[in-house]
Motif scaffolding. Structure first.
Motif, PDB file in Angstrom:
ATOM      1  N   LYS A  49       0.927  -1.083   0.070  1.00  0.00           N
ATOM      2  CA  LYS A  49      -0.097  -0.066   0.008  1.00  0.00           C
ATOM      3  C   LYS A  49       0.816   1.128  -0.104  1.00  0.00           C
ATOM      4  N   GLY A  50       0.574   2.302  -0.757  1.00  0.00           N
ATOM      5  CA  GLY A  50       1.262   3.451  -0.720  1.00  0.00           C
ATOM      6  C   GLY A  50       0.281   4.622  -1.168  1.00  0.00           C
ATOM      7  N   THR A  51       1.264   5.929  -1.047  1.00  0.00           N
ATOM      8  CA  THR A  51       0.596   7.056  -1.184  1.00  0.00           C
ATOM      9  C   THR A  51       1.694   8.083  -1.687  1.00  0.00           C
ATOM     10  N   PHE A  52       1.667   8.738  -2.665  1.00  0.00           N
ATOM     11  CA  PHE A  52       2.521   9.807  -3.177  1.00  0.00           C
ATOM     12  C   PHE A  52       1.833  11.192  -3.468  1.00  0.00           C
ATOM     13  N   ASP A  53       2.514  12.022  -3.150  1.00  0.00           N
ATOM     14  CA  ASP A  53       1.768  13.477  -3.389  1.00  0.00           C
ATOM     15  C   ASP A  53       2.969  14.480  -3.771  1.00  0.00           C
ATOM     16  N   ALA A  54       2.539  15.590  -4.415  1.00  0.00           N
ATOM     17  CA  ALA A  54       3.241  16.495  -5.123  1.00  0.00           C
ATOM     18  C   ALA A  54       2.890  18.054  -4.501  1.00  0.00           C
ATOM     19  N   SER A  55       3.827  18.955  -4.628  1.00  0.00           N
ATOM     20  CA  SER A  55       3.608  20.328  -4.366  1.00  0.00           C
ATOM     21  C   SER A  55       4.594  21.055  -5.372  1.00  0.00           C
ATOM     22  N   GLY A  56       4.598  22.456  -5.576  1.00  0.00           N
ATOM     23  CA  GLY A  56       5.461  23.071  -6.446  1.00  0.00           C
ATOM     24  C   GLY A  56       6.803  22.998  -5.908  1.00  0.00           C
ATOM     25  N   LYS A  57       7.049  22.482  -4.878  1.00  0.00           N
ATOM     26  CA  LYS A  57       8.614  22.182  -4.452  1.00  0.00           C
ATOM     27  C   LYS A  57       9.162  20.897  -4.639  1.00  0.00           C
ATOM     28  N   GLY A  58       8.339  19.787  -4.746  1.00  0.00           N
ATOM     29  CA  GLY A  58       8.843  18.442  -4.825  1.00  0.00           C
ATOM     30  C   GLY A  58       7.667  17.348  -4.832  1.00  0.00           C
ATOM     31  N   ALA A  59       8.238  16.408  -4.545  1.00  0.00           N
ATOM     32  CA  ALA A  59       7.127  15.159  -4.442  1.00  0.00           C
ATOM     33  C   ALA A  59       7.735  14.203  -3.485  1.00  0.00           C
ATOM     34  N   GLY A  60       6.780  13.342  -3.187  1.00  0.00           N
ATOM     35  CA  GLY A  60       7.202  12.139  -2.263  1.00  0.00           C
ATOM     36  C   GLY A  60       6.244  11.411  -1.823  1.00  0.00           C
ATOM     37  N   GLY A  61       6.145  10.240  -1.001  1.00  0.00           N
ATOM     38  CA  GLY A  61       5.403   9.445  -0.576  1.00  0.00           C
ATOM     39  C   GLY A  61       5.842   8.294   0.320  1.00  0.00           C
ATOM     40  N   VAL A  62       5.230   7.183   0.426  1.00  0.00           N
ATOM     41  CA  VAL A  62       5.524   6.065   1.256  1.00  0.00           C
ATOM     42  C   VAL A  62       4.881   4.884   0.628  1.00  0.00           C
ATOM     43  N   TRP A  63       5.693   3.670   0.786  1.00  0.00           N
ATOM     44  CA  TRP A  63       5.227   2.489   0.484  1.00  0.00           C
ATOM     45  C   TRP A  63       5.252   1.734   1.784  1.00  0.00           C
ATOM     46  N   LEU A  64       4.042   0.894   1.951  1.00  0.00           N
ATOM     47  CA  LEU A  64       3.785  -0.137   3.243  1.00  0.00           C
ATOM     48  C   LEU A  64       3.443  -1.275   2.934  1.00  0.00           C
TER      49      LEU A  64
END
Length: 127
Positions: A49-64
């Motif tokens: 399971k994972g979720t990722f997101d972005a903004s004007g500065k960068g992106a990131g997320g997590v996998w579980l």
């Protein structure tokens, strides 16, 4: 033809639109007649399971882990200045990269990270 705020719609002027709406009406009636439980659509728990997101500065997320083991994976990336400078904003209304573009890039990043650490062929992934 359809007006912006019509009081009456003359379907004879737009039979294609009427046909499409009637098709949707039929689909809605069919699904309401015999609803499908979500567990019939998704065969079981997700392997990861994972979720990722972005903004004007960068992106990131997590996998579980899900039904399959995986080490907790957290990642983030800062967008290059060239990308940030092209982002549509109040300060840069003529930019050609939208926040939606960055959100999609973050999702692709998430999948690339997962594919780098596990074999995703035939996997059931919850993202």
């Amino acid at each position: 033809f359809l007006a912006i705020d019509p009081k009456t719609i003359f379907w004879s002027h737009c039979p294609g639109a009427k046909a499409v709406l009637l098709d949707w009406r039929q689909l809605l009636m069919e699904t309401a007649r015999e609803p499908t439980h979500v567990r019939k659509l998704v065969p079981g728990p997700a392997d990861w399971k994972g979720t990722f997101d972005a903004s004007g500065k960068g992106a990131g997320g997590v996998w579980l882990p899900g039904s399959q083991k995986i080490a907790l994976m957290v990642c983030q990336v800062k967008w290059p200045v060239a990308i940030c400078n092209r982002l549509v904003s109040f300060e840069n209304p003529d930019g050609d990269i939208t926040n939606s573009d960055l959100e999609l890039a973050a999702e692709v990043l998430g999948w690339l990270v997962l594919e780098a650490i596990v074999n995703t062929q035939w996997a059931h992934v919850g993202a």
